[in-house]
Motif scaffolding. Structure first.
Motif, PDB file in Angstrom:
ATOM      1  N   UNK A  22       0.819  -1.201   0.000  1.00 15.00           N
ATOM      2  CA  UNK A  22       0.000   0.000   0.000  1.00 15.00           C
ATOM      3  C   UNK A  22       0.860   1.260   0.000  1.00 15.00           C
ATOM      4  N   UNK A  23       1.899   1.256   0.806  1.00 11.31           N
ATOM      5  CA  UNK A  23       2.807   2.406   0.849  1.00 11.31           C
ATOM      6  C   UNK A  23       3.498   2.578  -0.494  1.00 11.31           C
ATOM      7  N   UNK A  24       3.986   1.488  -1.051  1.00  9.23           N
ATOM      8  CA  UNK A  24       4.701   1.556  -2.318  1.00  9.23           C
ATOM      9  C   UNK A  24       3.809   2.065  -3.438  1.00  9.23           C
ATOM     10  N   UNK A 109      12.458   2.246  -9.791  1.00 10.41           N
ATOM     11  CA  UNK A 109      12.315   1.455  -8.577  1.00 10.41           C
ATOM     12  C   UNK A 109      12.516   2.195  -7.277  1.00 10.41           C
ATOM     13  N   UNK A 110      12.650   3.527  -7.324  1.00 11.41           N
ATOM     14  CA  UNK A 110      12.904   4.259  -6.089  1.00 11.41           C
ATOM     15  C   UNK A 110      11.715   4.200  -5.124  1.00 11.41           C
ATOM     16  N   UNK A 111      10.507   3.997  -5.659  1.00 12.81           N
ATOM     17  CA  UNK A 111       9.356   3.800  -4.780  1.00 12.81           C
ATOM     18  C   UNK A 111       9.537   2.531  -3.957  1.00 12.81           C
ATOM     19  N   UNK A 112      10.113   1.490  -4.565  1.00 14.39           N
ATOM     20  CA  UNK A 112      10.421   0.268  -3.833  1.00 14.39           C
ATOM     21  C   UNK A 112      11.532   0.471  -2.827  1.00 14.39           C
ATOM     22  N   UNK A 116      11.172  -0.252   1.124  1.00 15.77           N
ATOM     23  CA  UNK A 116      11.907  -1.277   1.872  1.00 15.77           C
ATOM     24  C   UNK A 116      12.753  -0.677   2.984  1.00 15.77           C
ATOM     25  N   UNK A 117      13.209   0.573   2.835  1.00 22.11           N
ATOM     26  CA  UNK A 117      13.925   1.196   3.950  1.00 22.11           C
ATOM     27  C   UNK A 117      12.960   1.551   5.069  1.00 22.11           C
ATOM     28  N   UNK A 118      11.736   1.938   4.729  1.00 17.33           N
ATOM     29  CA  UNK A 118      10.725   2.152   5.762  1.00 17.33           C
ATOM     30  C   UNK A 118      10.456   0.852   6.518  1.00 17.33           C
TER      31      UNK A 118
END
Length: 399
Positions: A22-24, A109-112, A116-118
């Motif tokens: 959902x965040x991504x 892919x920066x949304x990913x 993943x850091x979140x």
């Protein structure tokens, strides 16, 4: 949907799959370019604070978020970075969460990476049984090679006492769930060249009354190709690509234009090769123009340096990731000629950036393609890998 490598993930991460997706998707729908990442910053801060990360700084550099998670005992400090900006291009992924900002897309892919850091932050905040500190760096402006430089110049590494730094990037050439590592040179330095050849316009049937910049530009393009093929040591690696040529108008087939513009990219690994190519371009282009009676404007821009992963840190990250996921899910990979401003950090402190494989039957499109979309199945794997690398490295440094 089955969770990828569920039995090898860190405890509890598999339960977050829906929330991470959902965040991504939300970030993907609202891409932001350069340093103008205000909305993305808001999404990051909202989730960090929800998960108990309270040491959050949004004033260090425009568009960046720097957060600190402390373990339950003293130790060293490492940084973990994710880039969060998008590309200035159309989104044609065809998903219901496609970009709502026309002309901008998360096609790299920066949304990913941000997601993943979140997720790693959530895990670290909930499991603080480790020594030292993890500094989370959500960086803007990677695509314009400005974000890392701005953070470094603002004193990020000194202010937070970062001793080593780690990062990750999407890789559609690796199978999903496979993590790529490369000690030493991984990605090339990136420079840009902009050339304007100025002649004198005239009638296409009377070329002798003008100075035609088009064949001069053609000579320049052909001559520049000899730099890599005949002037750079064949053992070294370099690419020089002229990617745009513009002169006149398509329908004006009988008009010799007054000028012709060219632009291109130069990719190198070794500093001496980078210097050599810049010197040669700056010598060759004006000489060709002058020999043909043209004037020339030449702009040569150094964008970012080559990514050279520190051997010790890269091999350590490979080892602990292999122990987590299994040796069949780690791989030593070949270098790329694409660039990454993560190099700005590595020029100052040791560390490494890894490649996170996303390839399957539905994810075969290359990066920077308008049809590209991140593979959500990889999110819990990347969260586990990043959080595990941070914890294991701090434990090792504390010995």
């Amino acid at each position: 949907m089955a969770v990828l490598l569920q039995d090898r993930l860190l405890p509890g991460v598999a339960d977050w799959v829906g929330e991470l997706e959902s965040i991504r998707h939300d970030i993907h729908s609202h891409p932001e370019h350069g340093f103008n990442t205000e909305r993305t910053v808001g999404v990051i801060c909202e989730n960090l604070r929800k998960w108990g990360v309270t040491d959050v700084n949004t004033d260090f550099v425009k568009g960046a978020v720097v957060a600190v998670i402390e373990g339950n005992r003293l130790g060293h400090t490492i940084g973990v970075r994710a880039d969060m900006d998008c590309l200035p291009m159309d989104d044609k992924c065809g998903k219901e969460y496609a970009s709502q900002n026309e002309g901008y897309a998360h096609a790299c892919g920066h949304d990913g990476h941000t997601t993943w850091l979140l997720g790693a932050a959530r895990y670290l905040a909930a499991h603080r049984d480790f020594p030292g500190k993890v500094v989370l760096i959500f960086q803007p402006a990677e695509e314009i090679c400005g974000g890392a430089r701005a953070l470094v110049q603002a004193g990020l590494l000194e202010k937070y006492g970062i001793e080593e730094i780690y990062g990750g990037h999407t890789e559609p050439m690796l199978p999903k769930g496979t993590i790529g590592f490369k000690p030493g040179p991984l990605q090339a330095a990136s420079d840009s060249v902009y050339i304007t050849v100025k002649g004198k316009g005239t009638h296409g049937g009377r070329p002798h009354l003008g100075v035609d910049p088009v064949p001069v530009a053609a000579q320049i393009v052909l001559a520049l190709q000899t730099i890599v093929s005949r002037k750079v040591n064949p053992i070294d690696t370099a690419v020089l690509s002229i990617c745009s040529i513009n002169a006149g108008r398509y329908e004006a087939m009988n008009v010799v234009p007054a000028q012709c513009t060219l632009s291109g990219t130069i990719r190198t690994f070794l500093p001496q090769t980078r210097d050599q190519i810049e010197r040669t371009v700056k010598t060759m282009v004006p000489a060709i123009a002058e020999a043909n009676g043209c004037e020339v404007e030449l702009k040569y821009v150094r964008e970012c340096g080559s990514v050279i992963n520190s051997p010790e840190q890269t091999e350590a990250a490979l080892k602990v990731t292999g122990e987590l996921l299994g040796q069949d899910h780690v791989k030593v990979i070949d270098p790329f000629m694409s660039s990454e401003d993560f190099s700005e950090y590595l020029q100052r402190v040791p560390g490494c950036i890894i490649r996170v494989g996303i390839k399957d039957e539905n994810h075969t499109v290359s990066l920077h393609n308008p049809n590209f979309d991140f593979n959500d199945e990889v999110l819990p794997v990347a969260v586990s890998v990043v959080a595990n690398m941070a914890i294991k490295r701090l434990e090792f440094l504390a010995k």
